[in-house]
Structures are given as structure tokens and as C-alpha cells.
Scaffold this active site. Structure first.
Site: not given
Length: 151
Positions: A56, A58, A83, A85, A88
Site C-alpha cells: 500500500h 504508506e 484513510s 487501512c 497501514c
């Protein structure tokens, strides 16, 4: 526009241009040496491009920052266009990053309450570009989006 959120958006746009999911992130270190902050890691969602189950935005930014002393994470802010998950969020908590700046949470609400409950400052911007990127992507590629969030 916050230049660090702008950098995260640029990462999201790069991911989209590569055929991936448009989520970008930057890790910014603030210290007496860098009172205005400096990007130490940047990345974007590369699950599709790399065939990865975990890459992802991040996670990519953290990976690209490399191995850092705990003090650096404790003095950093992670900026993300969406936002975070559960995965992350877990990384943010593990490395004790004290603040998260989120581009938007309208298209996906991650574990913001868990972050807040653990003392992380969570700032949601609701940036129109972040919202538009995700809305367009979800409409065009719902199967890839559902795969990304585990649906």
C-alpha cells in the site's frame, strides 16, 4: 496547499499513471535540524505493479525510507491521500509515528479511531483532488479496488 500533502498526491498520480491504485504517501521528519520538515520516504500503492499483497502507499513510503532509528519515526508525520487501512494503521502504531495527515476519508474510512485511541493525532483534510482521484478510480476499476481493501 501543504507541500507534503501535495507530494503524496503526486505519488498517487504516479501510481495511477503506472496502472495502479492512486494512493500516495510521504513520511516527513521534523527536528531541530529540519524544523520545516523533510521527506525521508515517499511511495504509492504498488500492489498491482509489483504483484504484492501488502504494498500500500504508506507501506511503500516506509519501505523507501529504509531502516530508521526509532527517534526519527517519533519525530515524523505520515501524509497519505486516503484513510489508512488496518495494515497501514498497524505500521503507524508499531513505529510510533505520532501524527497522520489524511487527504480524504469519504471514499474509504480506515482505522482512524484506533489511531486516535492510541494517541496518534489524526488530521483529515478532505482534499478535493484526493476525493476525485479515488472516486474516478473506484468507478473505473471496482474489482481492483475491492481486491485492495480485501472485499
Amino acid at each position: 496547499m501543504d507541500p507534503f500533502l501535495q507530494a503524496a498526491i503526486e505519488e498517487a498520480e504516479a501510481g495511477l499513471a503506472e496502472g495502479g491504485i492512486p494512493i500516495g504517501s510521504v513520511l516527513v521528519h521534523f527536528s531541530s535540524e529540519y524544523p520545516q520538515g523533510r521527506i525521508v520516504g515517499r511511495g504509492h500503492n504498488r500492489r498491482i505493479q509489483r504483484g504484492s499483497p501488502t504494498l500500500h502507499g504508506e507501506m511503500d513510503a516506509l519501505e523507501n525510507a529504509g531502516r530508521l532509528p526509532a527517534k526519527v519515526y517519533a519525530e515524523s508525520v505520515i501524509y497519505t491521500t486516503l484513510s489508512p487501512c488496518s495494515m497501514c494503521t498497524g505500521a503507524i502504531l508499531l513505529y510510533k509515528i505520532p501524527r497522520v495527515v489524511i487527504g480524504e476519508n469519504q471514499t474509504f474510512m480506515g482505522d482512524e479511531e484506533l489511531l486516535r485511541s492510541r494517541g496518534v493525532q489524526v488530521d483529515v483534510v478532505q482534499d478535493p483532488r484526493c476525493i476525485q482521484l479515488m472516486r474516478q478510480f473506484i468507478a473505473a476499476q471496482p474489482e481492483l479496488w475491492n481486491e485492495d481493501i480485501g472485499v
